[in-house]
Design an enzyme around this catalytic site. Structure first.
Site, short mmCIF file in Angstrom:
data_model
loop_
_atom_site.label_atom_id
_atom_site.label_comp_id
_atom_site.label_asym_id
_atom_site.label_seq_id
_atom_site.Cartn_x
_atom_site.Cartn_y
_atom_site.Cartn_z
N SER A 55 14.86 -8.17 -6.52
CA SER A 55 15.48 -7.03 -7.17
C SER A 55 16.42 -7.48 -8.28
CB SER A 55 16.27 -6.23 -6.13
OG SER A 55 17.22 -5.38 -6.73
N TYR A 85 22.41 -3.95 0.24
CA TYR A 85 21.13 -4.20 -0.45
C TYR A 85 21.23 -5.45 -1.32
CZ TYR A 85 17.03 -2.97 -3.35
OH TYR A 85 15.82 -2.96 -4.01
P1 NAP Z 1 9.91 2.91 -1.22
O1 NAP Z 1 9.20 3.84 -2.12
O2 NAP Z 1 11.11 3.36 -0.48
O3 NAP Z 1 8.85 2.25 -0.18
C1 NAP Z 1 9.34 1.34 0.76
C2 NAP Z 1 8.24 1.10 1.75
O4 NAP Z 1 8.71 0.21 2.76
C3 NAP Z 1 7.78 2.37 2.45
O5 NAP Z 1 6.37 2.37 2.56
C4 NAP Z 1 8.40 2.23 3.84
O6 NAP Z 1 7.61 2.85 4.80
C5 NAP Z 1 8.35 0.74 4.04
N1 NAP Z 1 9.28 0.26 5.08
C6 NAP Z 1 10.62 0.45 5.13
N2 NAP Z 1 11.12 -0.16 6.22
C7 NAP Z 1 10.07 -0.73 6.88
C8 NAP Z 1 9.95 -1.50 8.07
N3 NAP Z 1 11.01 -1.80 8.82
N4 NAP Z 1 8.72 -1.94 8.42
C9 NAP Z 1 7.64 -1.63 7.67
N5 NAP Z 1 7.68 -0.90 6.52
C10 NAP Z 1 8.90 -0.47 6.14
O7 NAP Z 1 10.36 1.63 -2.05
P2 NAP Z 1 9.82 1.03 -3.42
O8 NAP Z 1 10.65 1.54 -4.56
O9 NAP Z 1 8.34 1.12 -3.48
O10 NAP Z 1 10.26 -0.49 -3.20
C11 NAP Z 1 9.42 -1.42 -2.55
C12 NAP Z 1 10.16 -2.74 -2.56
O11 NAP Z 1 10.58 -3.03 -3.88
C13 NAP Z 1 11.44 -2.72 -1.72
O12 NAP Z 1 11.63 -3.98 -1.12
C14 NAP Z 1 12.53 -2.46 -2.76
O13 NAP Z 1 13.78 -2.96 -2.34
C15 NAP Z 1 12.00 -3.24 -3.91
N6 NAP Z 1 12.49 -2.87 -5.23
C16 NAP Z 1 12.40 -1.57 -5.65
C17 NAP Z 1 12.82 -1.28 -6.97
C18 NAP Z 1 12.78 0.11 -7.54
O14 NAP Z 1 13.44 0.34 -8.59
N7 NAP Z 1 12.06 1.04 -6.95
C19 NAP Z 1 13.29 -2.29 -7.80
C20 NAP Z 1 13.40 -3.59 -7.28
C21 NAP Z 1 12.97 -3.86 -6.00
P3 NAP Z 1 8.25 3.83 5.92
O15 NAP Z 1 9.70 4.08 5.56
O16 NAP Z 1 7.43 5.06 5.85
O17 NAP Z 1 8.10 3.08 7.20
C1 GCO Z 2 20.06 1.05 -7.16
C2 GCO Z 2 18.56 0.93 -7.27
C3 GCO Z 2 18.17 -0.51 -7.50
C4 GCO Z 2 16.68 -0.63 -7.52
C5 GCO Z 2 16.25 -2.04 -7.73
C6 GCO Z 2 16.69 -2.60 -9.05
O1 GCO Z 2 20.53 1.91 -6.41
O2 GCO Z 2 20.74 0.28 -7.85
O3 GCO Z 2 17.93 1.44 -6.11
O4 GCO Z 2 18.72 -1.32 -6.52
O5 GCO Z 2 16.14 -0.21 -6.32
O6 GCO Z 2 16.57 -2.85 -6.67
O7 GCO Z 2 16.02 -3.83 -9.23
#
Ligand code: NAP
Ligand code: GCO
Length: 270
Positions: free
Chosen positions: A151, A164
């Protein structure tokens, strides 16, 4: 210099089995779709049967025969069963993407230790548990790929995301340590550091205000990102295929930031 055909084969995942955690939607779904497009067989997990069933149908709707398993990445028992079930169904896990993750946006002085632990448990201990579950068979079979979804908060802090950022900072170092400890077994462990991506996880940061104005954080991120937009899950597909393929066999312990330039930019003068 590779020919066009040789270059294409560098990125081929034909015959490989990829396990993407938490890939019912969002970033995980897009990464799984991309790996399937490069030829990989796809397995994924989530915590609830209904989510898994819905996702299997969603994958099928785009022509992907994905194998879904109900499993919680924080459970060593679930992880062992998950890897065993996937191995029986699709073959050994060649590529593990530790994507599953949560965030809790709470001012640190108001956050309970239990809430802090829950985030770290899923976002950091989960990738440890899942990686530990696949590494022995990767060693046995001469190598493998582990991709941790880090992230911007692996590098930066901000208000309300202490748990986080701690977890994602730790995940960056777990990535480097797996690379260090298992690189000799031809296991490459790298991270993808997405910028701000439009998924359910960030939906609260993009909600319209009661008066119809954009969320202040939405406007902030767009102004802070040289690309001038939020990322989409599809923006991460190329990085995922690269780090899952032969093209990255000499890349190890790196975090590839796919962020539209946000980490490089000090920000526009107000
Ligand atoms: P999301 O839409 O909230 O999806 C997260 C997924 O993880 C959901 O399918 C959830 O399924 C699953 N999950 C959560 N806890 C779990 C557990 N204990 N066991 C198995 N599955 C679990 O998140 P996203 O935005 O797609 O993000 C995916 C990854 O990218 C995360 O690691 C997040 O931190 C990272 N990320 C996101 C962003 C962003 O801007 N969106 C940026 C950087 C990094 P259920 O809750 O239904 O079980
Ligand atoms: C926040 C956001 C970010 C993104 C991502 C950025 O609240 O700042 O959720 O943390 O999820 O991780 O890279």
């Amino acid at each position: 210099m590779s020919t066009a055909g040789e270059c294409a084969s560098l990125f081929s995942l034909e015959g490989r089995t990829a396990l993407v955690t938490g890939a019912c939607y969002g970033i995980g779904f897009a990464i799984a779709k991309a790996l399937a497009g490069a030829g990989a067989k796809i397995a994924f997990n989530a915590r609830h049967e209904d989510a898994v069933s819905r996702a299997v149908a969603d994958y099928a709707a785009i022509g992907i025969d994905a194998f879904g398993v109900v499993a919680d990445v924080t459970s060593e028992e679930d992880a062992g069963r998950l890897v065993e079930t996937v191995t029986e169904k699709l073959g050994h896990v060649d590529i593990l993407v530790n994507n599953a993750g949560i965030i809790k946006r709470i001012p640190m002085h108001e956050m309970s230790a239990e809430e802090f632990r829950e985030v770290v448990d899923i976002d950091l201990v989960g990738p440890f548990i899942m990686s530990k579950a696949v590494i022995p068979s990767m060693i046995e079979r001469g190598g493998g790929k582990i991709i941790n979804i880090c992230s911007m908060m692996s590098e930066f802090g901000r208000e309300t995301v202490s748990a986080y950022a701690s977890a994602k900072g730790g995940l960056k170092m777990l990535t480097r340590n797996i690379a260090s400890e298992y690189g000799g077994y031809n296991i490459q462990c790298n991270g993808i550091g997405p910028g701000y991506i439009a998924t359910p996880q960030t939906a609260p940061l993009r909600e319209r205000q009661p008066n119809g104005d954009r969320h202040p954080f939405d406007a902030f991120i767009v102004s802070k990102t040289p690309a001038g937009r939020w990322g989409t899950p599809e923006d991460l597909e190329g990085a995922a295929v690269f780090l899952a393929s032969r093209a990255s066999d000499f890349v190890n312990g790196q975090i590839l930031y796919v962020d539209g330039g946000i980490a490089a930019y000090i920000g526009k003068q107000p």
